[in-house]
Scaffold this motif. Structure first.
Motif, mmCIF file in Angstrom:
data_model
loop_
_atom_site.group_PDB
_atom_site.id
_atom_site.type_symbol
_atom_site.label_atom_id
_atom_site.label_comp_id
_atom_site.label_asym_id
_atom_site.label_seq_id
_atom_site.Cartn_x
_atom_site.Cartn_y
_atom_site.Cartn_z
ATOM 1 N N PRO A 249 -13.614 -0.847 -5.550
ATOM 2 C CA PRO A 249 -13.298 -2.103 -4.967
ATOM 3 C C PRO A 249 -12.747 -2.306 -3.902
ATOM 4 C CG PRO A 249 -11.836 -2.118 -6.679
ATOM 5 C CD PRO A 249 -12.339 -0.745 -6.704
ATOM 6 N N PHE A 250 -12.079 -1.393 -3.136
ATOM 7 C CA PHE A 250 -11.007 -1.422 -2.180
ATOM 8 C C PHE A 250 -11.817 -1.988 -1.148
ATOM 9 C CE2 PHE A 250 -8.993 2.017 -4.672
ATOM 10 C CZ PHE A 250 -8.010 1.442 -4.945
ATOM 11 N N ASP A 251 -13.208 -1.596 -0.770
ATOM 12 C CA ASP A 251 -13.697 -2.088 0.399
ATOM 13 C C ASP A 251 -14.036 -3.779 0.337
ATOM 14 O OD1 ASP A 251 -15.492 -2.288 -1.810
ATOM 15 O OD2 ASP A 251 -17.391 -1.631 -0.873
ATOM 16 N N ALA A 252 -14.075 -4.508 -0.760
ATOM 17 C CA ALA A 252 -14.195 -5.716 -0.833
ATOM 18 C C ALA A 252 -12.800 -6.476 -0.848
ATOM 19 C CB ALA A 252 -15.075 -6.157 -2.216
ATOM 20 N N MET A 253 -11.664 -5.754 -1.247
ATOM 21 C CA MET A 253 -10.295 -6.363 -1.382
ATOM 22 C C MET A 253 -9.637 -6.280 -0.310
ATOM 23 S SD MET A 253 -9.246 -4.232 -4.891
ATOM 24 C CE MET A 253 -7.569 -4.947 -5.111
ATOM 25 N N LEU A 254 -9.782 -5.451 0.689
ATOM 26 C CA LEU A 254 -8.998 -5.350 1.904
ATOM 27 C C LEU A 254 -9.339 -6.506 2.966
ATOM 28 C CD1 LEU A 254 -9.379 -1.673 2.802
ATOM 29 C CD2 LEU A 254 -7.623 -2.794 2.284
ATOM 30 N N SER A 255 -10.359 -7.192 2.975
ATOM 31 C CA SER A 255 -10.745 -8.308 3.680
ATOM 32 C C SER A 255 -9.883 -9.496 3.350
ATOM 33 C CB SER A 255 -12.134 -8.678 3.829
ATOM 34 O OG SER A 255 -12.842 -7.706 4.290
ATOM 35 N N ALA A 256 -9.383 -9.715 2.151
ATOM 36 C CA ALA A 256 -8.712 -10.670 1.726
ATOM 37 C C ALA A 256 -7.211 -10.641 1.577
ATOM 38 C CB ALA A 256 -9.206 -11.085 0.195
ATOM 39 N N LEU A 257 -6.972 -9.319 2.004
ATOM 40 C CA LEU A 257 -5.354 -8.560 1.938
ATOM 41 C C LEU A 257 -4.723 -9.066 3.082
ATOM 42 C CD1 LEU A 257 -4.137 -7.214 -0.484
ATOM 43 C CD2 LEU A 257 -4.366 -4.999 1.186
ATOM 44 N N SER A 258 -3.401 -9.543 3.150
ATOM 45 C CA SER A 258 -2.698 -9.641 4.445
ATOM 46 C C SER A 258 -1.843 -8.295 4.700
ATOM 47 C CB SER A 258 -1.724 -10.691 4.162
ATOM 48 O OG SER A 258 -2.349 -12.062 3.989
ATOM 49 N N VAL A 259 -1.658 -8.375 6.006
ATOM 50 C CA VAL A 259 -0.871 -7.139 6.652
ATOM 51 C C VAL A 259 0.601 -7.151 5.751
ATOM 52 C CG1 VAL A 259 0.447 -6.211 8.463
ATOM 53 C CG2 VAL A 259 -1.964 -6.950 8.799
ATOM 54 N N GLY A 260 0.941 -5.749 5.241
ATOM 55 C CA GLY A 260 1.980 -5.780 4.658
ATOM 56 C C GLY A 260 2.073 -5.822 2.873
ATOM 57 N N GLN A 261 0.586 -6.330 2.561
ATOM 58 C CA GLN A 261 0.168 -6.472 1.078
ATOM 59 C C GLN A 261 0.081 -5.114 0.519
ATOM 60 O OE1 GLN A 261 -2.106 -9.845 0.603
ATOM 61 N NE2 GLN A 261 -0.608 -11.067 0.009
ATOM 62 N N VAL A 262 0.062 -4.877 -0.842
ATOM 63 C CA VAL A 262 -0.255 -3.723 -1.356
ATOM 64 C C VAL A 262 -1.173 -4.196 -2.806
ATOM 65 C CG1 VAL A 262 0.258 -1.861 -3.043
ATOM 66 C CG2 VAL A 262 1.962 -2.661 -1.185
ATOM 67 N N THR A 263 -2.401 -3.381 -2.965
ATOM 68 C CA THR A 263 -3.334 -3.747 -3.907
ATOM 69 C C THR A 263 -2.953 -3.329 -5.286
ATOM 70 O OG1 THR A 263 -4.244 -1.353 -3.875
ATOM 71 C CG2 THR A 263 -5.233 -3.318 -2.307
ATOM 72 N N GLU A 264 -3.143 -4.069 -6.378
ATOM 73 C CA GLU A 264 -2.623 -3.465 -7.753
ATOM 74 C C GLU A 264 -3.309 -2.134 -7.846
ATOM 75 O OE1 GLU A 264 -3.403 -6.107 -10.844
ATOM 76 O OE2 GLU A 264 -2.519 -8.159 -9.786
ATOM 77 N N PRO A 265 -2.689 -1.339 -8.735
ATOM 78 C CA PRO A 265 -3.282 -0.180 -8.976
ATOM 79 C C PRO A 265 -4.709 -0.015 -9.578
ATOM 80 C CG PRO A 265 -0.913 -0.370 -10.075
ATOM 81 C CD PRO A 265 -1.333 -1.544 -9.742
ATOM 82 N N MET A 266 -5.401 0.661 -9.035
ATOM 83 C CA MET A 266 -7.058 0.851 -9.548
ATOM 84 C C MET A 266 -7.361 1.965 -9.841
ATOM 85 S SD MET A 266 -7.844 -2.531 -8.738
ATOM 86 C CE MET A 266 -9.564 -2.296 -8.874
ATOM 87 N N ARG A 267 -8.050 2.079 -11.036
ATOM 88 C CA ARG A 267 -8.643 3.416 -11.484
ATOM 89 C C ARG A 267 -9.672 4.201 -10.639
ATOM 90 N NH1 ARG A 267 -9.149 6.512 -16.295
ATOM 91 N NH2 ARG A 267 -9.774 8.331 -15.342
ATOM 92 N N THR A 268 -9.377 5.179 -10.201
ATOM 93 C CA THR A 268 -10.436 6.030 -9.649
ATOM 94 C C THR A 268 -10.645 7.403 -10.291
ATOM 95 O OG1 THR A 268 -9.035 7.163 -7.965
ATOM 96 C CG2 THR A 268 -9.517 4.934 -7.600
ATOM 97 N N PRO A 269 -11.779 8.196 -10.139
ATOM 98 C CA PRO A 269 -11.984 9.462 -10.490
ATOM 99 C C PRO A 269 -10.790 10.355 -10.448
ATOM 100 C CG PRO A 269 -14.005 8.770 -9.367
ATOM 101 C CD PRO A 269 -13.012 7.864 -8.979
#
Length: 432
Positions: A249-269
């Motif tokens: 889901p990173f493609d959708a999350m990044l647009s809402a993310l501000s510079v300097g912020q970190v996404t929560e841990p997301m499970r990937t393969p």
């Protein structure tokens, strides 16, 4: 410092990417100079060919590439000189001239972009074996070729609204025009076939790191110490990516993310990943300055000299100043097909899409006032600024970007077709 290379690098973007014309060898005295090609009413000399060959060989060597056989390179370089010669003759027949003032301004810009004063620029040219007179001749020829192409190629290109919308809707358009993100990541790995307990342990570890980051821990240091990503030793740095290049889901999350912020841990393969947004560019909201401007364009031609063109634009300027209607004069006299029928109006336009000569005069003309006649690569203009505004034009900006991409693509295609056409139509007798 190799000034020839830097000179070329500056002139190419300044003059729409046209071919840089090296003529240093023309200053040399060659006792056995001879004609190597007859081109319509002109010739290409052996000294010109030798000089250009040396430049091309030097460029290829600097790039670390192998030189092609001499005969092949000779033919390629001669063909390039022939096509340049044809364009210069077209410019001569069309009355295209470069004034000393325009040439001095271009030379000054090149020197400035090299970080030099005029005196330093002359000295650097001499050190590279190129006289100031030869450099001026190179730039003058380059400017003439650029203007010939502008008249014969660029003005013929049309991009429709439907083409723009189709491009914006395409995967290629979305890829080229979306935002770009400079990213870093931390990966807590999960091996293939891991047990539920191992997966839970990796999840806990990732969330512990996430909490540390929320409390101010340094992302790069944690990446170096704890990440299993291949970019861990670079602090997790991934470089610039577009959203479409990232998995959901990173493609959708990044647009809402501000510079300097970190996404929560997301499970990937591969495990649990956190991504930090370091920087972003392009896309999004685009607030830009726009100018409402109208103009009248008069072009020199085979039947109207430069002087006659200047006198005509001066008379039109006087008539407007005397109270005649700008719109009517534009409809009757302007030779800009895109605006003449609309009374010369370009409507609200981004100054950055205009050629520098037009943009500079427009920026220095107060709203509601008429400029003095001035010259651009298109011809002679007089303009009137109707107003100025700042606008949030995200959608319009994307459409303008798409328009630029499509125009550049069509220009490249049209230019190659036109060059083949003028080469086929010219009388060329090779003496090599």
């Amino acid at each position: 410092m190799n000034v020839k290379i830097k000179l070329s690098d500056c002139v190419r973007p300044l003059l729409l990417g046209a071919l840089f014309l090296g003529t240093a060898a023309q200053a040399e005295v060659r006792p056995l100079n001879r004609v190597v090609a007859i081109v319509d009413n002109d010739v290409v000399m052996q000294s010109q060919l030798d000089g250009r060959l040396r430049e091309v060989q030097q460029t290829i060597t600097q790039r670390g590439a192998a030189l092609p056989p001499d005969g092949v390179l000779d033919q390629q370089v001669l063909e390039r000189l022939i096509i340049e010669n044809i364009q210069l003759q077209i410019g001569e027949r069309s009355g295209i001239r470069v004034t000393d003032e325009e040439l001095n301004q271009a030379i000054g810009t090149i020197a400035q972009r090299n970080g030099m004063s005029s005196e330093q620029f002359r000295a650097a040219l001499a050190k590279d074996g190129l006289s100031y007179t030869d450099a001026r001749d190179q730039v003058r020829r380059e400017m003439i070729i650029s203007r010939v192409r502008q008249r014969r190629v660029a003005e013929r290109i049309q991009v429709t609204d439907q083409e723009v919308q189709n491009f914006l809707a395409s995967d290629l358009g979305k890829m080229q025009l979306t935002e770009e993100f400079r990213l870093a990541n931390i990966l807590i790995p999960v091996t293939e076939g891991a047990s539920p307990e191992d997966i839970q342990a990796a999840d806990r570890q990732a969330r512990e790191l996430y909490q540390q980051l929320q409390q101010g821990a340094d992302f790069a240091q944690l990446a170096i110490a704890r990440s299993a990503s291949e970019t861990a030793l670079e602090g997790g740095e991934m470089g610039w990516r577009k959203a479409g290049q990232l998995p959901p889901p990173f493609d959708a999350m990044l647009s809402a993310l501000s510079v300097g912020q970190v996404t929560e841990p997301m499970r990937t393969p591969g495990g649990f990943i956190m991504i930090k947004l370091l920087e972003k560019r392009g896309g999004g909201s685009q607030v830009r300055d726009e100018v409402n401007v109208r103009h009248i364009l008069i072009k020199p031609s085979e039947i109207r000299s430069e002087g006659e063109t200047k006198r005509l634009i001066d008379r039109l300027h006087q008539r407007i100043m005397a109270g005649e209607d700008f719109s009517e004069l534009a409809k009757n006299f302007s030779e800009d097909p895109g605006s003449a029928l609309n009374g010369g109006t370009l409507s609200w336009i981004d100054p950055n899409v205009l050629v520098p000569e037009f943009r500079e005069v427009m920026n220095n003309t107060p709203a509601g006032e008429l400029s003095k006649p001035f010259k651009s690569p298109f011809g002679w203009h007089v303009l009137e600024v109707m107003g100025r505004r700042a606008t949030d034009s995200s959608e319009q900006y994307r459409e303008q970007q798409a328009m630029t991409v499509l125009r550049n693509r069509k220009y490249d295609e049209e230019l190659q077709a036109w060059l083949r056409q003028i080469r086929d139509e010219a009388y060329v007798e090779i003496k090599l």
